[in-house]
Design a protein around this motif. Structure first.
Motif, mmCIF file in Angstrom:
data_model
loop_
_atom_site.group_PDB
_atom_site.id
_atom_site.type_symbol
_atom_site.label_atom_id
_atom_site.label_comp_id
_atom_site.label_asym_id
_atom_site.label_seq_id
_atom_site.Cartn_x
_atom_site.Cartn_y
_atom_site.Cartn_z
ATOM 1 N N GLY A 174 6.950 22.929 63.222
ATOM 2 C CA GLY A 174 6.013 24.157 62.818
ATOM 3 C C GLY A 174 5.819 25.033 63.748
ATOM 4 O O GLY A 174 4.682 25.422 64.311
ATOM 5 N N TYR A 175 7.009 25.463 64.311
ATOM 6 C CA TYR A 175 6.927 26.252 65.693
ATOM 7 C C TYR A 175 6.446 27.671 65.271
ATOM 8 O O TYR A 175 6.480 28.399 64.302
ATOM 9 C CB TYR A 175 8.457 26.648 66.198
ATOM 10 C CG TYR A 175 8.797 25.407 66.843
ATOM 11 C CD1 TYR A 175 8.118 25.014 68.039
ATOM 12 C CD2 TYR A 175 10.128 24.841 66.704
ATOM 13 C CE1 TYR A 175 8.535 23.939 69.023
ATOM 14 C CE2 TYR A 175 10.606 23.530 67.353
ATOM 15 C CZ TYR A 175 9.781 23.257 68.423
ATOM 16 O OH TYR A 175 10.310 22.142 69.424
ATOM 17 N N LYS A 179 4.259 27.594 70.929
ATOM 18 C CA LYS A 179 3.425 26.610 70.355
ATOM 19 C C LYS A 179 4.317 25.987 69.149
ATOM 20 O O LYS A 179 5.153 26.665 68.617
ATOM 21 C CB LYS A 179 2.236 27.363 69.645
ATOM 22 C CG LYS A 179 1.091 26.271 69.012
ATOM 23 C CD LYS A 179 -0.024 27.023 68.316
ATOM 24 C CE LYS A 179 -1.174 25.896 68.109
ATOM 25 N NZ LYS A 179 -2.023 26.524 67.171
ATOM 26 N N SER A 180 3.802 24.714 69.222
ATOM 27 C CA SER A 180 4.500 23.823 68.216
ATOM 28 C C SER A 180 3.410 23.096 67.462
ATOM 29 O O SER A 180 2.323 22.914 67.952
ATOM 30 C CB SER A 180 5.461 22.696 68.995
ATOM 31 O OG SER A 180 4.738 21.953 70.040
ATOM 32 N N ASN A 181 3.685 22.410 66.257
ATOM 33 C CA ASN A 181 2.736 21.603 65.487
ATOM 34 C C ASN A 181 3.270 20.300 64.884
ATOM 35 O O ASN A 181 3.082 20.201 63.967
ATOM 36 C CB ASN A 181 2.186 22.607 64.291
ATOM 37 C CG ASN A 181 1.302 23.766 64.759
ATOM 38 O OD1 ASN A 181 0.122 23.656 65.066
ATOM 39 N ND2 ASN A 181 1.825 25.036 64.518
ATOM 40 N N ARG A 184 0.932 14.726 66.173
ATOM 41 C CA ARG A 184 -0.188 14.607 67.154
ATOM 42 C C ARG A 184 0.052 13.400 68.152
ATOM 43 O O ARG A 184 0.263 12.176 67.669
ATOM 44 C CB ARG A 184 -1.371 14.676 66.850
ATOM 45 C CG ARG A 184 -2.556 14.617 67.768
ATOM 46 C CD ARG A 184 -3.953 14.854 67.558
ATOM 47 N NE ARG A 184 -5.063 14.962 68.433
ATOM 48 C CZ ARG A 184 -5.291 16.102 68.803
ATOM 49 N NH1 ARG A 184 -4.335 17.256 68.949
ATOM 50 N NH2 ARG A 184 -6.139 15.952 70.060
#
Length: 323
Positions: A174-175, A179-181, A184
């Motif tokens: 999910g870039y 930032k990335s997602n 977790r």
């Protein structure tokens, strides 16, 4: 300051990596500031890391550090476990078919660019202009000169917080800009990149040009964390800082670079408090001048030293924990 001993149990005797209580993290960050890790773990390899995370109690905080370039660790240190991947266990590079290259998370970005050039793989020259390692680049979608990690990363291997070894696709991450997602708590251990055919000497020449540009425009030989603030849409952070009178601004031994004012420097014995306070002072000045609120690109984490809290824009909320 130091933390109380973190007792994990007899299962740690089966680990092949190194456990170090109250390890000063200032020794591994480019700023050369920061308090201790309550417990630093340097796993021997992927399997050792998976075993550790599988057995580590869920209520213990885990923080993953890369090569320490894009990072500001506060003076109070980091509680729980800090994981740092070693070059011995996670520093391999392998050239694959189809103009692809596989790199461990502890490999410096520059080495990946060099290995790709030697193999005639184009498209990864941008990594020669980014300080730090592959693990951090995967986490923050590092990029420069028009190319980002997400443009070349095909898949990566990671160990989840539950100790499971998984393969993640580019889409799984999910870039976004810097930032990335991804999942977790996952620890990235390696990645595969796809490039295009190229002539090694031509690629190396472009890398030399990138290096020359960096050396002439950035304070890369100073104690710094790299680019401090993200570029707002349609703007350059350095220009906004310059226009707000931030160039050369100092708090103690923390200073805004005269050469490139989106870089903060530790010119001597600055503390993390000095650097973060300077960063918030800069953000305040830019907001007052242009109405634009700069966002930190450097990761800030850990606890403030007693009485040394820093407020957002100097007058907002106090930051707590990892950012």
């Amino acid at each position: 300051m130091s933390f109380p001993e973190l007792k994990l149990g007899d299962w740690t005797a089966q680990l092949r990596g190194r456990l170090t209580p109250n390890q000063l993290l200032s020794e591994i960050t480019w700023f050369r500031v920061g308090g201790p890790a309550q417990l630093l773990f340097q796993p021997a390899d992927e399997e050792d890391l998976a075993f550790f995370l599988k057995n580590l109690p869920d209520d213990i905080r885990v923080t993953v550090l890369g090569l320490g370039s894009n990072l500001l660790i506060r003076d109070g240190g980091i509680d729980g476990v800090v994981i740092r991947l070693s070059a011995r266990g996670f520093g391999g590079i392998e050239v694959l078919d189809g103009h692809r290259i596989k790199a461990g998370a502890a490999v410096p970005d520059l080495r990946v660019a060099q290995a790709a050039a030697e193999a005639g793989i184009d498209g990864l020259t941008f990594y020669s202009g980014i300080p730090g390692g592959i693990g951090g680049a995967l986490y923050m979608n590092a990029g420069c000169y028009g190319t980002e990690t997400r443009d070349r990363m095909v898949e990566l291997r990671a160990v989840t917080r539950q100790g499971e070894i998984v393969t993640l696709s580019n889409a799984d991450m999910g870039y976004l800009y810097r930032k990335s997602n991804g999942p977790r708590g996952a620890v990235f251990v390696s990645a595969v990149y796809a490039g295009t055919p190229g002539e090694p000497e031509e690629i190396k020449q472009r890398m030399r040009e990138i290096t020359e540009k960096r050396e002439s425009s950035q304070p890369i030989r100073s104690k710094t964390g790299g680019s401090t603030f993200k570029n707002p849409d349609g703007h350059s952070s350095w220009k906004l800082i310059d226009e707000a009178g931030g160039r050369g601004l100092k708090i103690g031994d923390a200073q805004v670079s005269e050469l490139h004012c989106n870089f903060l420097l530790n010119t001597g014995e600055a503390s993390a408090y000095d650097l973060e306070l300077l960063g918030e002072t800069v953000r305040n000045k830019v907001r007052a001048k242009s109405g634009i609120e700069l966002k930190w690109e450097i990761r800030r984490m850990g606890h403030f030293a007693p009485g040394k809290d820093v407020r957002e824009f100097l007058d907002g909320d106090v930051f707590t924990g990892a950012v």
